[in-house]
Scaffold this motif. Structure first.
Motif, PDB file in Angstrom:
ATOM      1  N   PRO B   2      36.096 -52.414  -3.695  1.00 10.35           N
ATOM      2  CA  PRO B   2      37.118 -52.875  -2.826  1.00 10.35           C
ATOM      3  C   PRO B   2      37.056 -52.355  -1.429  1.00 10.35           C
ATOM      4  CG  PRO B   2      37.956 -50.702  -4.113  1.00 10.35           C
ATOM      5  CD  PRO B   2      36.613 -51.292  -4.576  1.00 10.35           C
ATOM      6  N   GLU B   3      37.545 -52.917  -0.371  1.00 12.83           N
ATOM      7  CA  GLU B   3      37.319 -52.319   0.841  1.00 12.83           C
ATOM      8  C   GLU B   3      37.861 -51.089   1.131  1.00 12.83           C
ATOM      9  OE1 GLU B   3      37.085 -53.895   4.258  1.00 12.83           O
ATOM     10  OE2 GLU B   3      35.971 -55.722   3.713  1.00 12.83           O
ATOM     11  N   SER B   5      39.661 -49.584   3.411  1.00 13.99           N
ATOM     12  CA  SER B   5      41.016 -49.376   3.944  1.00 13.99           C
ATOM     13  C   SER B   5      42.031 -50.087   3.031  1.00 13.99           C
ATOM     14  CB  SER B   5      41.078 -50.583   5.286  1.00 13.99           C
ATOM     15  OG  SER B   5      40.927 -51.760   4.904  1.00 13.99           O
ATOM     16  N   ASP B   6      41.489 -50.338   1.895  1.00 18.29           N
ATOM     17  CA  ASP B   6      42.381 -50.814   0.601  1.00 18.29           C
ATOM     18  C   ASP B   6      42.626 -49.821  -0.072  1.00 18.29           C
ATOM     19  OD1 ASP B   6      43.076 -53.410   1.561  1.00 18.29           O
ATOM     20  OD2 ASP B   6      42.290 -54.278  -0.337  1.00 18.29           O
ATOM     21  N   VAL B   8      44.811 -46.710  -0.816  1.00 19.79           N
ATOM     22  CA  VAL B   8      45.892 -45.939  -0.204  1.00 19.79           C
ATOM     23  C   VAL B   8      45.676 -44.587  -0.780  1.00 19.79           C
ATOM     24  CG1 VAL B   8      48.206 -45.951  -0.129  1.00 19.79           C
ATOM     25  CG2 VAL B   8      47.214 -48.148  -0.455  1.00 19.79           C
ATOM     26  N   ARG B  32      44.404 -48.476  -5.353  1.00 24.70           N
ATOM     27  CA  ARG B  32      44.609 -49.731  -4.093  1.00 24.70           C
ATOM     28  C   ARG B  32      45.651 -49.843  -3.841  1.00 24.70           C
ATOM     29  NH1 ARG B  32      39.960 -50.957  -7.523  1.00 24.70           N
ATOM     30  NH2 ARG B  32      41.364 -51.899  -8.471  1.00 24.70           N
ATOM     31  N   ARG B  33      45.870 -50.724  -2.553  1.00 30.25           N
ATOM     32  CA  ARG B  33      47.090 -51.259  -2.040  1.00 30.25           C
ATOM     33  C   ARG B  33      47.567 -52.233  -2.746  1.00 30.25           C
ATOM     34  NH1 ARG B  33      48.352 -50.009   2.810  1.00 30.25           N
ATOM     35  NH2 ARG B  33      46.364 -49.247   3.266  1.00 30.25           N
ATOM     36  N   GLU B  35      48.705 -51.712  -5.947  1.00 33.03           N
ATOM     37  CA  GLU B  35      48.244 -51.491  -7.352  1.00 33.03           C
ATOM     38  C   GLU B  35      49.428 -50.522  -7.869  1.00 33.03           C
ATOM     39  OE1 GLU B  35      44.368 -50.675  -9.690  1.00 33.03           O
ATOM     40  OE2 GLU B  35      44.892 -49.431  -7.853  1.00 33.03           O
ATOM     41  N   GLU B 168      53.618 -46.031   2.522  1.00 31.21           N
ATOM     42  CA  GLU B 168      52.323 -46.892   2.134  1.00 31.21           C
ATOM     43  C   GLU B 168      52.269 -46.759   0.360  1.00 31.21           C
ATOM     44  OE1 GLU B 168      48.434 -46.747   4.033  1.00 31.21           O
ATOM     45  OE2 GLU B 168      49.998 -46.157   6.004  1.00 31.21           O
ATOM     46  N   LYS B 198      54.880 -55.830  -4.703  1.00 31.79           N
ATOM     47  CA  LYS B 198      53.627 -55.253  -4.486  1.00 31.79           C
ATOM     48  C   LYS B 198      53.539 -53.960  -4.032  1.00 31.79           C
ATOM     49  CE  LYS B 198      51.052 -58.171  -6.585  1.00 31.79           C
ATOM     50  NZ  LYS B 198      50.284 -57.563  -7.927  1.00 31.79           N
ATOM     51  N   THR B 200      52.962 -50.229  -3.440  1.00 29.00           N
ATOM     52  CA  THR B 200      51.595 -49.273  -4.091  1.00 29.00           C
ATOM     53  C   THR B 200      52.451 -48.173  -4.912  1.00 29.00           C
ATOM     54  OG1 THR B 200      50.494 -50.079  -2.497  1.00 29.00           O
ATOM     55  CG2 THR B 200      49.567 -48.247  -3.697  1.00 29.00           C
TER      56      THR B 200
END
Lengths: 223, 251
Positions: B2-3, B5-6, B8, B32-33, B35, B168, B198, B200
């Motif tokens: 994953p990126e 920045s993704d 969290v 991850r964002r 998740e 976030e 969605k 997180t």
């Protein structure tokens, strides 16, 4: 009739000082008590011990003795003559009385506040922390208001005791109500002045009780 | 992969001891964002401590924790107070026993931090609060005090409080353990809704079927280590490790 009238006038004159001692003692001893309780709960051992000693001595010796020490101590121990001090309408006798009463009552208040603060759940601090409140905000917005509610019954006790304790200022010849009553009683060879003074103390406390009950009720919206 | 920045939440090789007792022995995980990760395992396995470390309530001895790209600690060295405060605004925490402020109304419980920490105007904060109360089906309770609410309602208020700052990521520490089964349902439904949106989330829970249905991934912790982790359904229905099998057999 004339005797009773003059007794009443004398007692009322004395009552000004009685109320003065009561009022100023509360004003000074409550914040001081908060500070002392903070010191007592300090994580630095030596600080905590010093405040523990303070509380122990002030609670463990007679208030009358403390009054005499504060009044005479500066001169007899240190040779400092404070007798001529005057702050506004208040002479040194009165100031020494307020100092001794405030130091003494702060010790009692400190222990009451400590009980209240330590009864707060850790969760309240943690919730405030993760929400981003600063230490000051947490203390003044979250903790203190709840502590006030918890300690109010014990604080009420002290406040009512204080009204009666003001009579101890007699040892410094402060012209408060009890001093006046004693003088009137011996001048008239009568117990009437004492009975009237007793009525004054009681009515004062009756009013204070009503006020405190109302304050307590105003905080009963949550448990 | 994953990126970056993704991601969290990043936890890497975290150790934590209480005096002689080592509670976390090198935990690493990423969220991850979007998740939803459930953390399960027996009591004393370190789940709650991990959550408390991630939410700044406990300090780790070693390892790295980063939230939303901000590094809270690395090699056990913590960031400064200013960054810590910024990090605290990036996550929300829902406690097992709610920890609502009893002397504040429901509304004030939700708006107080918005107004006094995030410097929102009262009108703005009220708007946010109304939206959340509607979502939690608690609009008519706005002016009530926590002591007059059921446990389920209180927990929904505390979820609203955690959501208010628009974090976030939200951490849940056994959010239904203090509730009876009937009230549990309402709270779990709210979390399900959040999962659909969605949000997180990291949820420490003992509700196995809930974890299986709502979480994307499950982490099984015991003895201060992550014993097994994997897609939620697979881990619950077909655990690989003996320890996981034994634990799940109890449900």
């Amino acid at each position: 009739m004339g005797a009773i009238q003059s007794t009443l006038i004398q007692l009322l004159q004395g009552f000004k000082f009685t109320f003065g001692i009561f009022f100023f003692t509360l004003i000074f001893s409550i914040p001081l008590g908060l500070l002392v309780s903070k010191g007592r709960m300090s994580k630095i051992k030596i600080v905590s011990l010093i405040f523990q000693l303070y509380i122990s001595i002030l609670r463990g010796t007679p208030l009358m003795l403390q009054l005499l020490l504060v009044y005479f101590g500066p001169y007899y121990i240190f040779g400092i003559n404070l007798g001529s001090i005057q702050i506004g309408p208040f002479n040194y006798r009165f100031i020494a009385t307020i100092v001794a009463f405030s130091l003494n009552y702060a010790a009692y208040f400190a222990e009451i506040f400590r009980g209240g603060i330590q009864s707060m759940s850790k969760g309240q601090y943690e919730a405030a922390t993760v929400l981003g409140f600063s230490k000051m905000q947490t203390y003044f917005k979250i903790i203190l208001p709840q502590v006030v509610k918890r300690v109010l019954p014990s604080v009420s006790n002290e406040i009512i005791t204080l009204v009666k304790d003001t009579s101890l200022a007699q040892v410094l010849s402060v012209t408060e109500m009890f001093t006046k009553a004693s003088a009137a009683a011996s001048a008239q060879v009568s117990v009437i002045p004492f009975i009237v003074a007793g009525a004054f103390y009681y009515v004062t406390n009756l009013i204070i009780e009503q006020i405190l009950n109302r304050v307590e009720k105003s905080m009963s919206y949550y448990s | 992969m994953p990126e970056k920045s993704d991601v969290v939440l990043e936890i890497s090789k975290v150790y934590k001891s209480f005096e002689d007792l080592e509670v976390l022995k090198g935990i690493s995980m990423e969220v991850r964002r979007g998740e939803v990760v459930a953390v399960i395992g027996p009591s004393g396995g370190g789940k709650s401590t991990l959550l408390r470390c991630a939410t700044t309530l406990e300090k780790v001895d070693a390892g790295k924790i980063a939230i939303g790209g901000d590094v809270l600690c690395e090699d056990g060295q913590y960031c400064d107070k200013k960054l810590e405060k910024q990090i605290r605004s990036k996550f929300g925490l829902v406690f097992q026993n709610f920890n609502l402020f009893p002397h504040f109304s429901v509304r004030r419980n939700i708006t107080e931090a918005l107004i006094h920490v995030h410097k929102m105007s009262k009108e703005e904060a009220d708007k946010v609060c109304n939206g959340l109360l509607k979502k939690m089906d608690l609009m008519q309770k706005a002016n009530d005090y926590p002591c007059n609410l059921s446990g389920g309602q209180q927990q929904r208020v505390s979820i609203a409080r955690a959501l208010a700052t628009n974090p976030e990521i939200i951490f849940f520490d056994e959010p239904t353990s203090a509730l009876d089964p009937e009230l549990t349902k309402g709270v779990l439904n709210v979390i399900k809704e959040l999962a659909k949106e969605k949000m997180t989330m990291v949820i420490v829970t003992h509700e196995m079927s809930f974890a299986r249905d709502v979480a994307d991934r499950i982490i099984f912790m015991d003895g201060g280590v992550i014993v097994e982790e994997g897609p939620a359904y697979e881990l619950v229905t077909n655990p690989k490790q003996e320890r996981t099998k034994a634990f799940l057999a109890g449900y």
